[in-house]
Design an enzyme around this catalytic site. Structure first.
Site, short mmCIF file in Angstrom:
data_model
loop_
_atom_site.label_atom_id
_atom_site.label_comp_id
_atom_site.label_asym_id
_atom_site.label_seq_id
_atom_site.Cartn_x
_atom_site.Cartn_y
_atom_site.Cartn_z
N LYS A 1 -9.50 -21.09 -24.32
CA LYS A 1 -10.32 -21.05 -25.42
C LYS A 1 -10.73 -22.33 -26.16
CE LYS A 1 -6.75 -19.63 -28.71
NZ LYS A 1 -5.65 -20.61 -27.55
N ARG B 1 5.86 -17.95 -25.95
CA ARG B 1 4.65 -18.16 -26.53
C ARG B 1 3.88 -16.82 -25.97
NH1 ARG B 1 2.52 -23.83 -24.64
NH2 ARG B 1 0.68 -23.37 -25.66
N ARG C 1 -0.17 -28.12 -17.04
CA ARG C 1 -0.99 -29.00 -17.79
C ARG C 1 -0.03 -30.15 -18.43
NH1 ARG C 1 -3.36 -26.09 -23.36
NH2 ARG C 1 -1.29 -26.16 -24.00
N ARG D 1 3.16 -31.13 -22.80
CA ARG D 1 3.73 -31.12 -24.52
C ARG D 1 4.95 -30.07 -24.43
NH1 ARG D 1 -1.67 -27.85 -26.63
NH2 ARG D 1 -0.06 -26.39 -27.24
N ARG E 1 -4.32 -15.87 -35.92
CA ARG E 1 -3.40 -15.60 -34.70
C ARG E 1 -2.55 -14.55 -35.08
NH1 ARG E 1 -3.10 -20.82 -32.19
NH2 ARG E 1 -1.65 -20.46 -30.17
P1 ADP Z 1 -2.15 -22.52 -27.60
O1 ADP Z 1 -3.40 -22.07 -27.73
O2 ADP Z 1 -2.25 -23.59 -26.21
O3 ADP Z 1 -0.69 -22.09 -27.83
P2 ADP Z 1 -2.51 -24.47 -30.02
O4 ADP Z 1 -2.99 -25.73 -29.92
O5 ADP Z 1 -3.53 -23.46 -30.45
O6 ADP Z 1 -2.11 -24.01 -28.57
O7 ADP Z 1 -1.08 -23.91 -30.79
C1 ADP Z 1 0.10 -24.67 -30.56
C2 ADP Z 1 0.95 -24.16 -31.62
O8 ADP Z 1 0.51 -24.61 -32.95
C3 ADP Z 1 1.36 -22.78 -31.64
O9 ADP Z 1 2.20 -22.36 -30.63
C4 ADP Z 1 2.11 -22.37 -33.07
O10 ADP Z 1 3.12 -22.89 -33.16
C5 ADP Z 1 0.97 -23.45 -33.80
N1 ADP Z 1 -0.22 -22.76 -34.50
C6 ADP Z 1 -1.55 -23.10 -34.23
N2 ADP Z 1 -2.41 -22.31 -34.64
C7 ADP Z 1 -1.43 -21.35 -35.41
C8 ADP Z 1 -1.86 -20.43 -36.28
N3 ADP Z 1 -3.17 -19.73 -36.45
N4 ADP Z 1 -0.72 -19.50 -36.51
C9 ADP Z 1 0.39 -19.90 -36.56
N5 ADP Z 1 0.75 -21.17 -35.90
C10 ADP Z 1 -0.31 -21.83 -35.18
#
Ligand code: ADP
Ligand code: ZN
Length: 210
Positions: A13, A167, A123, A156, A88
Site C-alpha cells: 500500500k 504483525r 525486504r 527493519r 489501523r
Molecule cells: P507496515 O505497513 O509495513 O507494517 P508501517 O510503516 O505502516 O509498516 O508501520 C510500522 C509500525 O508502525 C506498525 O507495526 C506500528 O507499530 C506502527 N504504526 C504505524 N501506523 C500505525 C497506526 N495507525 N496505529 C498504530 N500503530 C501504527
C-alpha cells in the site's frame, strides 16, 4: 480526493500510495514513516513508540490519532491526501470520522499471508533515504547499497520473521475489521495485489476511476 490505503503490512500500500500521490499531486501521510522518523531523531514521540514498533505491535491509538490530527491540519492537505497505514483500528477510524474529515475512497490492497511473509522477510530498506528493496524481487544494482543515494541497506527490526507473523496476526485481528466498517459506508474498493508493482498500479487507478 481524500483516500485511505488499507492492507496488510507489506501488501504494497505504501508503494501504491507514493505512485498515486505523485500523479494526483497530493501528499501521502504514512504514520509508519512519521513514527520511524521520530525514532531516528529520538523525539518524545519516538521514545513513546519505540518498544511497540520494534516488536511489531501497534502504537497506542491516542498517540497515532494525535499525530494524524496535527498532520491533517497542515495546509498541504487542503486539496486532498492519502493516508497510508492509518486508520489501523476501528477506534482510529471513528476518531477520523469525529474530526469531520470526509473520506472519498478506501483502497484495500489484498495479498495472501504466505506472500506477505516472503515479501517482508526479504525486504531491505535504505538507512539514509528509506527507499525499499527486496533480496529477490527488487535487487539494488550493487548488493547492500541504495540505487538512489548510496546509503547502506538494512533490514527493519520489525521485518524479522517472528515479528512479521506477529504483525500479520495483529492485522487480521485489529485492522481487517475496517473492511466491513468502510464497506458499510460504500467506500471500500478491493485491489488484488499483483506480482508486478505496475500491474497493481493499473488496478489501483481503475478503482480510483470507478
Ligand atoms: P507496515 O505497513 O509495513 O507494517 P508501517 O510503516 O505502516 O509498516 O508501520 C510500522 C509500525 O508502525 C506498525 O507495526 C506500528 O507499530 C506502527 N504504526 C504505524 N501506523 C500505525 C497506526 N495507525 N496505529 C498504530 N500503530 C501504527
Ligand atoms: Zn537511499
Amino acid at each position: 480526493m481524500n483516500l485511505i490505503f488499507l492492507g496488510a503490512p507489506g501488501a504494497g500500500k505504501g508503494t501504491q500510495a507514493e505512485i498515486v500521490c505523485d500523479k494526483l499531486n497530493i501528499p501521502t501521510i504514512s504514520t509508519g514513516n512519521i513514527i520511524r522518523e521520530a525514532l531516528k531523531n529520538g523525539t518524545e514521540l519516538g521514545l513513546k513508540a519505540k518498544s511497540f514498533i520494534e516488536s511489531g505491535k501497534l502504537v497506542p491509538d491516542e498517540v497515532v490519532i494525535d499525530i494524524i490530527k496535527e498532520r491533517l491540519a497542515q495546509d498541504d492537505c487542503k486539496e486532498g491526501f492519502i493516508l497510508d497505514g492509518f486508520p489501523r483500528t476501528v477506534v482510529q477510524a471513528e476518531a477520523l470520522d469525529r474530526m469531520g474529515i470526509n473520506i472519498d475512497k478506501v483502497i484495500d490492497i489484498e495479498v495472501s499471508d504466505a506472500d506477505i511473509e516472503k515479501r517482508l522477510t526479504g525486504r531491505r530498506v535504505c538507512s539514509v533515504c528509506g527507499s525499499s528493496y527486496h533480496l529477490e524481487y527488487k535487487k539494488p544494482a550493487v548488493d547492500g547499497i541504495c540505487n538512489k543515494c548510496g546509503g547502506a541497506l538494512v533490514q527493519r527490526k520489525d521485518d524479522a520473521p517472528e515479528t512479521v507473523r506477529e504483525r500479520l496476526a495483529i492485522y487480521h485481528e485489529q485492522t481487517e475489521p475496517l473492511k466491513a466498517y468502510y464497506e458499510e459506508k460504500g467506500k471500500l474498493f478491493i485491489v488484488e495485489g499483483q506480482e508486478e508493482v505496475a500491474d497493481t498500479t493499473a488496478l489501483t487507478f481503475k478503482a480510483l476511476e470507478a
